[in-house]
Write a protein that holds these residues in place. Structure first.
Motif, mmCIF file in Angstrom:
data_model
loop_
_atom_site.group_PDB
_atom_site.id
_atom_site.type_symbol
_atom_site.label_atom_id
_atom_site.label_comp_id
_atom_site.label_asym_id
_atom_site.label_seq_id
_atom_site.Cartn_x
_atom_site.Cartn_y
_atom_site.Cartn_z
ATOM 1 N N VAL B 100 0.844 -1.205 0.000
ATOM 2 C CA VAL B 100 0.000 0.000 0.000
ATOM 3 C C VAL B 100 0.879 1.256 0.000
ATOM 4 O O VAL B 100 0.621 2.209 -0.736
ATOM 5 C CB VAL B 100 -0.958 -0.010 1.213
ATOM 6 C CG1 VAL B 100 -1.625 1.333 1.404
ATOM 7 C CG2 VAL B 100 -2.020 -1.085 1.037
ATOM 8 N N ASP B 101 1.960 1.229 0.801
ATOM 9 C CA ASP B 101 2.857 2.391 0.873
ATOM 10 C C ASP B 101 3.455 2.732 -0.493
ATOM 11 O O ASP B 101 3.569 3.912 -0.851
ATOM 12 C CB ASP B 101 3.987 2.143 1.889
ATOM 13 C CG ASP B 101 3.509 2.271 3.328
ATOM 14 O OD1 ASP B 101 4.243 1.842 4.241
ATOM 15 O OD2 ASP B 101 2.386 2.785 3.543
ATOM 16 N N ARG B 103 2.196 2.304 -3.389
ATOM 17 C CA ARG B 103 1.187 2.929 -4.245
ATOM 18 C C ARG B 103 0.707 4.260 -3.682
ATOM 19 O O ARG B 103 0.407 5.197 -4.418
ATOM 20 C CB ARG B 103 0.016 1.964 -4.478
ATOM 21 C CG ARG B 103 0.433 0.808 -5.387
ATOM 22 C CD ARG B 103 -0.648 -0.255 -5.591
ATOM 23 N NE ARG B 103 -0.891 -1.033 -4.395
ATOM 24 C CZ ARG B 103 -2.031 -1.006 -3.707
ATOM 25 N NH1 ARG B 103 -3.023 -0.248 -4.085
ATOM 26 N NH2 ARG B 103 -2.164 -1.764 -2.632
ATOM 27 N N LEU B 104 0.661 4.381 -2.358
ATOM 28 C CA LEU B 104 0.272 5.644 -1.718
ATOM 29 C C LEU B 104 1.291 6.732 -1.994
ATOM 30 O O LEU B 104 0.928 7.903 -2.161
ATOM 31 C CB LEU B 104 0.188 5.477 -0.195
ATOM 32 C CG LEU B 104 -1.160 5.203 0.443
ATOM 33 C CD1 LEU B 104 -1.001 5.192 1.960
ATOM 34 C CD2 LEU B 104 -2.190 6.239 0.041
ATOM 35 N N ASN B 108 -1.158 9.321 -3.196
ATOM 36 C CA ASN B 108 -1.538 10.251 -2.132
ATOM 37 C C ASN B 108 -0.556 10.188 -0.970
ATOM 38 O O ASN B 108 -0.867 9.623 0.091
ATOM 39 C CB ASN B 108 -2.957 9.948 -1.653
ATOM 40 C CG ASN B 108 -3.546 11.078 -0.824
ATOM 41 O OD1 ASN B 108 -2.827 11.967 -0.359
ATOM 42 N ND2 ASN B 108 -4.844 11.051 -0.613
ATOM 43 N N ARG B 111 -1.227 10.487 2.880
ATOM 44 C CA ARG B 111 -1.862 9.421 3.662
ATOM 45 C C ARG B 111 -0.877 8.333 4.108
ATOM 46 O O ARG B 111 -1.268 7.364 4.738
ATOM 47 C CB ARG B 111 -3.002 8.758 2.859
ATOM 48 C CG ARG B 111 -4.248 9.603 2.693
ATOM 49 C CD ARG B 111 -4.989 9.857 3.989
ATOM 50 N NE ARG B 111 -5.045 8.719 4.890
ATOM 51 C CZ ARG B 111 -5.928 7.726 4.820
ATOM 52 N NH1 ARG B 111 -6.846 7.724 3.899
ATOM 53 N NH2 ARG B 111 -5.897 6.732 5.700
ATOM 54 N N LEU B 112 0.419 8.501 3.775
ATOM 55 C CA LEU B 112 1.402 7.506 4.201
ATOM 56 C C LEU B 112 1.440 7.448 5.724
ATOM 57 O O LEU B 112 1.347 8.487 6.383
ATOM 58 C CB LEU B 112 2.800 7.860 3.674
ATOM 59 C CG LEU B 112 3.062 7.544 2.200
ATOM 60 C CD1 LEU B 112 4.301 8.267 1.704
ATOM 61 C CD2 LEU B 112 3.212 6.035 2.009
ATOM 62 N N SER B 113 1.591 6.263 6.283
ATOM 63 C CA SER B 113 1.671 6.117 7.748
ATOM 64 C C SER B 113 2.891 6.866 8.261
ATOM 65 O O SER B 113 3.917 6.878 7.604
ATOM 66 C CB SER B 113 1.812 4.647 8.158
ATOM 67 O OG SER B 113 1.141 3.820 7.275
#
Lengths: 341, 114
Positions: B100-101, B103-104, B108, B111-113
């Motif tokens: 997910v990271d 692609r984030l 976007n 929205r990365l943790s």
């Protein structure tokens, strides 16, 4: 400004029994991909008639899960008669020859549906936000109280099984298969959801798209609930979960009630009006479900773009939202697990 | 000299720099004069440009990155079949998060943790 088709003016004159009716305004309102909304100002020469209305009809693209315009009209009538805050339904037309598709006309509602604006900090103060989410909570409870035995709603499908969660999981797995999409995070969240058991709640009418973007708001009060095309019968917690899901809070992720205010005030107003206690654990599960639902819609819209059917910027960007929705799932599922453990 | 071979000249600025300039121009020059629907359109275009830029930058930084892998598909089957017992296994969560990271960081990064 577009000119109103003569066939429509004639139809309105006959339906409203106003031979001197004029259409002073006929303008496309910004709306969804599934329906078209036209602003319609109806006046009569003697000024006895002055209605600011909205005409709602189908776009060229329609989605199988959404209701027909005539079914939506029936729901608006049932809701309006039950005292729910909806635009007043005025007339319906089943004859597709008038403007090319069946349509209905409803009165316009004061206020605006502007989620981007409403979720910004400076727009309302604390007490304004509390007032707003309370009015929304109360209204949602009234939606859930619309009598299901109303004859006009007989077309609504009742769920075939009492295990709604299992049904939803199976449905979303089928959606992924139809898309030929391999999404590990969504499969993971569905696997988790499949293991959850929620307390059974009495089934009610559910709006099924009750979110800030579909609410007309004036200052600090709800003035109308829009877009009833996904209405169905289900667990009322599903509507609560959709409204509170992080993916629908826009920039105000810390304001858990639709990006507009505090969850507690929203729940309290809902409970007072409905006489039902909100099960916090069930809502948390429903927020996971809501995020999965929106993720699958985003994938479907991205697929429409990719296929060339509708390569519009809006659809393309929606398709690329999937990463942040999967991020939401990675955060929501463990939090929910801790809450209900 | 073999004049049938392509010369492969390259002009600058390249795609990344052009897109970055287009985005800046849109936000600084055009956006201030827009309102309502036009403003929304301009912001959508800026967003699309950001994503395209980030994707090109990611490709430039990882020229040998393979486009597709079977591993994700296999994991999907295992999850669907109920073959994964512990859904909160550390390695599994790390694997999903890192996917997910990646692609984030393109779609976007806000929205990365943390």
């Amino acid at each position: 400004m577009m000119s109103c088709p003569e066939s429509l003016v004639e139809y309105l004159r006959v339906s409203l029994n106003r031979p001197d009716l004029r259409v002073d305004r006929y303008e496309r309102l910004s709306g969804g991909a599934i329906q078209q909304n036209m602003a319609l100002d109806l006046v009569s020469d003697d000024a006895q008639l002055a209605i600011d209305a909205v005409l709602r009809t189908d776009s060229a693209t329609s989605v199988s899960v959404s209701l027909s315009r005539l079914q939506e009209f029936a729901i608006l009538q049932a809701a309006f008669d039950a005292g729910v805050l909806v635009p007043e339904p005025l007339l319906k037309c089943m004859d597709a020859s008038i403007i090319g598709a069946p349509f209905f006309v409803m009165a316009r509602v004061e206020g605006r549906a502007q989620p981007h604006l409403l979720t910004r900090k400076s727009v309302l103060d604390e007490s304004g936000r509390e007032h707003l989410v309370s009015s929304i909570g109360r209204a949602l409870a009234q939606v859930h109280a619309i009598p299901l035995d109303d004859e006009r709603l007989s077309f609504l499908e009742r769920p075939s099984s009492t295990d709604l969660l299992r049904q939803r999981v199976a449905f979303y797995r089928r959606c992924l298969d139809e898309l030929k999409a391999h999404r590990p995070v969504i499969e993971w969240a569905l696997a988790w959801l499949d293991r959850q058991r929620i307390r059974q709640t009495e089934l009610t009418l559910c709006h099924n798209d009750f979110r800030t973007g579909n609410l007309m708001i004036q200052d600090d009060t709800l003035t109308g609930i829009l877009d009833w095309e996904f209405t169905g019968v289900g667990d009322p917690h599903e509507d609560l979960g959709w409204f509170c899901a992080p993916c629908w809070r826009f920039a105000a992720r810390d304001r858990e009630a639709g990006g507009l205010g505090e969850r507690q005030a929203f729940y309290l107003a809902y409970e007072r009006e409905s006489g039902r206690i909100v099960d916090h654990g069930t809502v948390a599960v429903m927020e996971v479900l809501a995020t999965i639902r929106w993720a699958i819609i985003a994938l479907q819209q991205g697929a429409r773009f990719d296929s060339g059917q509708e390569p519009t910027l809006e659809l393309g960007l929606t398709g690329r939202m999937i990463a942040e929705l999967e991020q939401d799932l990675l955060q929501l599922v463990p939090a929910c697990e801790r809450l209900i453990a | 000299m073999n004049s049938s071979e392509p010369l492969l000249s390259q002009d600058t600025p390249r795609a990344i720099e052009l897109l970055a300039a287009a985005r800046t121009h849109l936000l600084e020059v055009l956006l201030p004069s827009t309102a309502g629907d036009s403003r929304y359109s301009a912001l959508m275009i800026a967003n699309a440009l950001s994503i395209a830029l980030a994707e090109l930058e990611q490709q430039r930084a990882n020229p040998h990155m393979s486009v597709k892998s079977d591993v994700g598909e296999q994991l999907c089957h295992q999850l669907r079949d109920g073959a994964v017992e512990d859904l909160f296994d550390d390695d599994l969560l790390k694997c999903l998060q890192s996917d997910v990271d990646a692609r984030l960081s393109v779609a976007n990064p806000k929205r990365l943790s943390p």
